[in-house]
Scaffold this motif. Structure first.
Motif, PDB file in Angstrom:
ATOM      1  N   THR A  11       1.041  -0.768  -0.110  1.00 24.41           N
ATOM      2  CA  THR A  11       0.149   0.175   0.113  1.00 24.41           C
ATOM      3  C   THR A  11       0.938   1.186  -0.020  1.00 24.41           C
ATOM      4  O   THR A  11       1.933   1.785   1.023  1.00 24.41           O
ATOM      5  CB  THR A  11      -0.595   0.079   0.785  1.00 24.41           C
ATOM      6  N   TRP A  26       2.510   5.424  -0.040  1.00 25.80           N
ATOM      7  CA  TRP A  26       2.199   6.241   1.026  1.00 25.80           C
ATOM      8  C   TRP A  26       1.264   6.994   0.748  1.00 25.80           C
ATOM      9  O   TRP A  26       0.920   7.885  -0.146  1.00 25.80           O
ATOM     10  CB  TRP A  26       3.878   7.144   0.854  1.00 25.80           C
ATOM     11  N   TYR A  27       1.173   6.992   2.282  1.00 29.01           N
ATOM     12  CA  TYR A  27      -0.913   7.994   2.388  1.00 29.01           C
ATOM     13  C   TYR A  27      -0.237   8.305   4.120  1.00 29.01           C
ATOM     14  O   TYR A  27      -0.018   8.207   4.576  1.00 29.01           O
ATOM     15  CB  TYR A  27      -1.309   7.239   1.874  1.00 29.01           C
ATOM     16  N   TRP A  46      -2.410   8.780   7.699  1.00 28.92           N
ATOM     17  CA  TRP A  46      -2.807   8.272   8.279  1.00 28.92           C
ATOM     18  C   TRP A  46      -3.414   8.988   9.478  1.00 28.92           C
ATOM     19  O   TRP A  46      -3.140  10.404   9.597  1.00 28.92           O
ATOM     20  CB  TRP A  46      -2.660   6.947   9.159  1.00 28.92           C
ATOM     21  N   TYR A  47      -4.992   9.091  10.043  1.00 26.16           N
ATOM     22  CA  TYR A  47      -5.541  10.341  11.071  1.00 26.16           C
ATOM     23  C   TYR A  47      -5.917  10.166  12.291  1.00 26.16           C
ATOM     24  O   TYR A  47      -5.795   8.177  12.557  1.00 26.16           O
ATOM     25  CB  TYR A  47      -6.815   9.970   9.949  1.00 26.16           C
ATOM     26  N   TRP A  58       2.548   9.642   8.056  1.00 27.55           N
ATOM     27  CA  TRP A  58       2.430   8.749   6.772  1.00 27.55           C
ATOM     28  C   TRP A  58       2.639   7.799   7.082  1.00 27.55           C
ATOM     29  O   TRP A  58       3.525   7.214   7.892  1.00 27.55           O
ATOM     30  CB  TRP A  58       3.093   9.766   5.924  1.00 27.55           C
ATOM     31  N   THR A  59       2.200   7.137   6.364  1.00 30.57           N
ATOM     32  CA  THR A  59       2.764   5.128   6.214  1.00 30.57           C
ATOM     33  C   THR A  59       2.638   5.018   5.292  1.00 30.57           C
ATOM     34  O   THR A  59       1.985   4.419   3.821  1.00 30.57           O
ATOM     35  CB  THR A  59       1.471   4.545   7.011  1.00 30.57           C
ATOM     36  N   GLU A  60       3.404   3.837   4.981  1.00 26.98           N
ATOM     37  CA  GLU A  60       3.359   2.628   4.118  1.00 26.98           C
ATOM     38  C   GLU A  60       3.253   1.434   4.103  1.00 26.98           C
ATOM     39  O   GLU A  60       4.239   1.104   4.952  1.00 26.98           O
ATOM     40  CB  GLU A  60       4.719   3.173   2.776  1.00 26.98           C
ATOM     41  N   GLU A  64      -3.920  -1.669   8.865  1.00 22.57           N
ATOM     42  CA  GLU A  64      -3.902  -0.986   8.189  1.00 22.57           C
ATOM     43  C   GLU A  64      -3.801   0.273   9.130  1.00 22.57           C
ATOM     44  O   GLU A  64      -5.351   0.653   9.679  1.00 22.57           O
ATOM     45  CB  GLU A  64      -3.873  -0.434   6.702  1.00 22.57           C
ATOM     46  N   LYS A  78      -7.886   5.722   6.698  1.00 24.92           N
ATOM     47  CA  LYS A  78      -6.964   7.072   6.031  1.00 24.92           C
ATOM     48  C   LYS A  78      -8.254   8.114   6.166  1.00 24.92           C
ATOM     49  O   LYS A  78      -7.726   8.796   5.456  1.00 24.92           O
ATOM     50  CB  LYS A  78      -7.132   6.047   4.587  1.00 24.92           C
ATOM     51  N   SER A  79      -8.703   7.752   6.614  1.00 28.03           N
ATOM     52  CA  SER A  79     -10.090   8.205   7.361  1.00 28.03           C
ATOM     53  C   SER A  79     -10.409   9.197   8.940  1.00 28.03           C
ATOM     54  O   SER A  79     -10.453   8.291   9.091  1.00 28.03           O
ATOM     55  CB  SER A  79     -10.800   8.738   6.435  1.00 28.03           C
TER      56      SER A  79
END
Length: 466
Positions: free
Chosen positions: A409, A411-412, A414-415, A423-425, A462, A465-466
């Protein structure tokens, strides 16, 4: 006569039957010792709804090495929750001083060292937490052989920790088959995967006793001397802590591929620390530094100067360390925790300068161990507080990049709540995450975000993401 013999035999059977319910704890020693380790209440402690245990487990009979632990069971439904072993690094720093008292434990200590108050984001909301002071010579852990304190190293630390676990599980059989994880930070970037490998190797050759290891979690972890050091100097420069000239000087004079540096390299690093860093807290470059007594300031400076000079990283040293030293040196606290039973001839301290100065063996790179444990299918998460300049996020990313893992997945952000937590990958075999605004001790600086990360780790999901 026959009637009398029958009566005598019946009496003997009744006695054996009666004692069969009351003696096993004394015969086996384990349940009885577990109860002796129970903490009724700590001085200054608020009322809690979970059980606590602490005490010693002997790991070497000949040398008299004994390791001290503190178990804080889960506050809700502990019988169904996993067991987490927490280790702090140093090498030579206490998981009770840091992990338990400032980071993930259920209590915090007030400024005078007289009272405890609750940590809203304690990890024992989700798991049973076992804090271990390791190796011998750290905190309340001790050895009757003084030379043990002068020749500690990675290998013996991992071996003693495995022996501790095997014997601790005998004392606490209810945890024997529980899902088990190891967590830690800083130089525990060595301790945690090294112990995981010991357990993995043990399980391969011995079906009993089996340790149900599921994975591990490490923060701001020492991973690889070469890449960690390059990443650290890069962080200093990219965050405007050192000048362009000093950065170029260190990069040209230090190659970081050996176990020691050249005098010219040492001089360049010393110049940066003495003339360019300023009075900042290197463990979180954006927070005020603690006003400490001159002797403590000297010791802290000495630890920091060894970051690159000897390829090792030392424990965080904020004012909260002072509160822990006040509290755990109290005799009533030691009695309540069944600690210092042998009268250790030195004060309890958060870090042992003896161990720091005399560490004998240190694995140059943990990357081969990571590869082996990834292949074994363990759940592995590595996280970084992004305001730490001691084992910074750039160091961790440089090291992990050399594992060359395929991305699962990309890099994005995270909240945590309505804010970006970091941020995480996600890679095949490992998850990497940053924690925004956190220093070296992530749960100290960002407790809510660290707790959210921990919950996701335990769930094997994971980060949101929101």
């Amino acid at each position: 006569m026959a009637t009398e013999r029958k009566k005598g035999y019946l009496f003997f059977v009744i006695v054996i039957y009666f004692f069969s319910f009351s003696l096993p704890s004394f015969i086996s020693g384990a349940p009885h010792q577990q109860e002796l380790d129970r903490i009724e209440s700590l001085p200054g402690q608020p009322t809690v709804n979970f059980s606590q245990f602490s005490g010693y487990v002997k790991v070497n009979q000949k040398h008299g090495r004994s390791l001290f632990y503190w178990l804080t069971e889960a506050s809700i439904d502990p019988a169904t929750k996993p067991l987490i072993l927490w280790l702090n690094g140093g090498p030579g720093c206490s998981s009770i001083a840091y992990g338990a008292s400032e980071e993930i434990g259920p209590f915090r200590i007030n400024k005078t060292g007289s009272k405890l108050y609750l940590n809203k984001y304690s990890w024992n909301r989700e798991a049973n937490i076992l804090f271990l002071e390791s190796p011998a010579g750290v905190g309340f852990s001790y050895s009757n052989t003084s030379s043990d304190l002068k020749d500690s190293g990675d290998e013996r630390t991992a071996r003693d920790a495995l022996i501790f676990l095997l014997r601790w599980f005998e004392r606490f059989p209810q945890y024997k088959h529980r899902d088990f994880y190891i967590a830690g930070e800083s130089y525990a970037g060595h301790y945690v995967p090294q112990l995981a490998k010991k357990i993995h190797d043990h399980n391969k050759v011995s079906s009993k006793p089996f340790i149900n290891l599921k994975g591990f979690l490490v923060g701001n972890a020492v991973i690889d001397n070469q890449y960690d050091n390059i990443g650290t100097v890069t962080y200093w420069w990219s965050h405007a802590i050192i000048s362009d000239a000093t950065y170029q000087s260190i990069r040209s004079l230090c190659n970081f591929t050996g176990t020691s540096n050249t005098p010219a390299c040492d001089h360049a690093i010393n110049y940066a620390m003495n003339h360019e860093f300023g009075n900042i807290d290197q463990y979180n470059i954006y927070t005020p530094s603690c006003a400490m007594p001159s002797d403590m300031s000297f010791n802290r400076s000495r630890r920091l100067k060894n970051i690159l000079l000897r390829g090792r990283v030392y424990g965080y040293d904020p004012c909260t360390e002072n509160y822990a030293e006040k509290y755990f040196n109290r005799l009533d606290v030691q009695r309540a925790m069944h600690a210092n039973l042998t009268g250790i001839p030195y004060k309890w301290t958060a870090c042992s300068d003896v161990l720091i100065k005399s560490w004998k063996d240190s694995q140059f790179s943990m990357l081969p161990t990571y590869k082996e444990l990834i292949a074994a299918g363990l759940r592995i998460w590595v996280f970084s507080g992004d305001t730490d300049s001691v084992v910074p996020v750039t160091a961790t990313r440089f090291s992990l990049n050399h594992l060359k893992l395929p991305v699962k997945t990309r890099w994005y952000p995270w909240y945590s709540g309505n804010e970006v937590g970091g941020w995480t990958e996600v890679y095949h075999g490992l998850t990497f995450a940053t924690v925004r605004g956190a220093g070296h001790e992530v749960p100290l600086f960002q407790p809510k975000r660290a707790f959210r990360l921990f919950r996701s780790f335990l769930a094997g999901k994971e980060l949101p993401k929101s």
